[in-house]
Design an enzyme around this catalytic site. Structure first.
Site, PDB file in Angstrom:
ATOM      1  N   GLU A   1       0.708  -0.819   0.102  1.00  0.00           N
ATOM      2  CA  GLU A   1       0.003   0.057  -0.270  1.00  0.00           C
ATOM      3  C   GLU A   1       0.820   1.489  -0.099  1.00  0.00           C
ATOM      4  O   GLU A   1       1.467   1.627   0.742  1.00  0.00           O
ATOM      5  CB  GLU A   1      -1.053   0.025   1.132  1.00  0.00           C
ATOM      6  CG  GLU A   1      -1.693  -1.175   1.460  1.00  0.00           C
ATOM      7  CD  GLU A   1      -2.765  -1.016   0.222  1.00  0.00           C
ATOM      8  OE1 GLU A   1      -3.222  -0.404  -0.131  1.00  0.00           O
ATOM      9  OE2 GLU A   1      -3.745  -2.140   0.206  1.00  0.00           O
TER      10      GLU A   1
ATOM     11  N   CYS B   1      -1.972   9.326   2.260  1.00  0.00           N
ATOM     12  CA  CYS B   1      -1.168   8.881   0.960  1.00  0.00           C
ATOM     13  C   CYS B   1      -2.242   8.765   0.013  1.00  0.00           C
ATOM     14  O   CYS B   1      -1.815   9.128  -0.869  1.00  0.00           O
ATOM     15  CB  CYS B   1      -1.287   7.447   1.504  1.00  0.00           C
ATOM     16  SG  CYS B   1      -2.496   6.081   1.940  1.00  0.00           S
TER      17      CYS B   1
END
Length: 465
Positions: free
Chosen positions: A210, A244
């Site tokens: 991720e 993110c």
């Protein structure tokens, strides 16, 4: 105290026992995790305040409630997830039963980041437990207070031969990555993700990565600019931009540029400033450390040196590790802020007139983790979705796609490998095993040698296909 290798070896032996665990066994462990988190909630809030100056509300919303939701969703659905799934038949096994079994991968490593240090450790842990695995956790050394609480939770809730946590610096991560884990789940930067993938390749360990990237926003001439400005201000400035999937930069139709900047500034002030228009430290997080503070200030300086304008922001307080919300325009293509993920409260805004040129500019960069489109034009939305690629996307909002456990969350290429949350997280930590139960009626001998006089078999197969 057991060493990393001792714990790893103990988990390797224990993984065969966990392979036999029932849904009831795993649900019991998830409930134990949840009750231990609840018991230490105040410690978690204090740790997140110490590491990132997160408010209690923001910590609850983005870290604790999110984690509880992951646990509850897994508990609710685990029985159905674990059931073998029917698979279709083919010509060559018409009478057989075909199933897909989800079996645990074994011993897994979870390396988590500092920006959402609790949620991004616990979410993959929930999936690992639901799938029946052992796991070793490595929290970030940058969020040291939260890492200590995570270690405490793990120690209270689990035996080390099932779930363990090792705190420490980069040397601990390097030691862990030398071991032959069955699966590695990493959340962090693309650069470190490549290191993790290279280490995993030495043992052919599967990975879920991720990562991040420059998540673009496109605001066309049909968009509701006030709503767009409010949503982007929230999504960009929550956790001081250290998210993110935060909006990284904006393409906005030339006709809406000035209006957007005015409304973005107004929205940000109403959310993150007090009545005297000073930063409200109870709502606005700090930059994690001086290294990242210096990096962000360097991005602003580089952009300004190369001719950028700064219609708002730029103020900073090193002693508090605080950088005020900042807007940059008139950016040169070669400035650093347009080349690397920002991960901070700085927003480049780029006007456009030609949507095709905007699409080309987005496609000229690595595929991002998220994309955000603000438009009331269905044709523009369709065009943007079909012409670009990203891990996920939101139309007329930001960030919230991550909150739906029915959707896969993950990147593509440089923004990630694999996906997580809900059933997709369960799958990430499971091997999908193909199982065929052959019928007592044996038709397979039709294709056995010798092949003399088997022409009729070929003719029949060709007709059936």
């Amino acid at each position: 105290m057991q060493t990393i290798v001792q714990v790893f070896d103990a988990q390797q032996k224990n993984k065969y026992k966990l392979r036999l665990s029932s849904a009831k066994d795993r649900i019991k462990k998830l409930n134990k995790l949840k009750s231990t988190i609840k018991e230490l909630e105040e410690d978690i809030y204090a740790a997140l305040q110490a590491d990132l100056r997160k408010s209690r509300f923001e910590s609850a919303l983005t870290e604790l409630i999110f984690t509880y939701g992951e646990i509850d969703f897994a508990i609710k659905n685990l029985n159905s997830w674990m059931k073998p799934r029917r698979a279709g038949k083919s010509i060559v096994n018409l009478l057989a039963r075909n199933r897909i079994y989800y079996e645990p991968k074994g011993v897994c490593l979870i390396i988590s980041p500092w920006n959402y240090p609790f949620q991004l450790t616990m979410s993959p842990l929930v999936s690992a437990i639901a799938a029946g695995n052992c796991a070793i956790l490595k929290p970030s050394e940058y969020s040291i207070a939260t890492g200590a609480v995570i270690a405490k939770i793990v120690e209270k809730a689990f035996d080390k031969n099932e779930i363990a946590c090792f705190e420490g610096d980069e040397s601990v991560s390097k030691a862990l990555l030398k071991l032959p884990f069955n699966h590695i789940f990493f959340t962090g930067s693309t650069a470190v993700g490549k290191v993790v993938m290279e280490a995993a390749a030495q043992h052919l360990s599967s990975v879920t990565l991720e990562l991040g990237g420059k998540s673009p926003v496109i605001i066309d001439e049909t968009a509701n600019i006030k709503k767009a400005a409010e949503k982007i201000a929230w999504g960009k400035l929550m956790n001081a931009g250290q998210t993110c999937i935060a909006p990284d930069y904006i393409f906005i139709h030339q006709s809406k540029l000035e209006e957007f900047i005015t409304l973005y500034k107004s929205a940000a002030i109403s959310m993150f400033f007090d009545e005297h228009k000073r930063i409200n430290y109870s709502a606005y997080a700090k930059i994690i450390n001086q290294r990242h503070y210096d990096r962000l200030m360097g991005l602003i300086a580089d952009a300004l040196q190369k001719g950028a304008d700064m219609p708002w922001g730029g103020a900073s307080v090193l002693s508090d590790q605080t950088i005020h919300p900042t807007v940059l325009t008139n950016l040169a293509h070669d400035c650093k802020i347009m080349q690397e993920e920002i991960f901070g409260p700085i927003l480049p805004v780029i006007p456009y007139n030609d949507l095709e040129a905007t699409i080309a500019a987005i496609n000229g960069k690595s595929k991002p983790l998220a994309m955000y489109i603000f438009s009331e034009s269905k044709s523009n939305v369709k065009r943007l979705l079909k012409s670009t690629s990203s891990g996920g996307a939101c139309i007329n909002d930001v960030l919230i796609h991550i909150s739906n456990p029915n959707l896969p969350f993950g990147g593509v290429n440089e923004s990630g490998v694999g996906s997580c949350h809900g059933f997709f997280g369960f799958k990430a930590f499971s091997h999908e095993r193909a199982v065929l139960f052959q019928s007592p009626i044996n038709m397979s001998n039709m294709v056995y040698p010798p092949y003399d006089n088997k022409g009729w078999v070929l003719k029949m197969l060709k007709k059936l296909m």
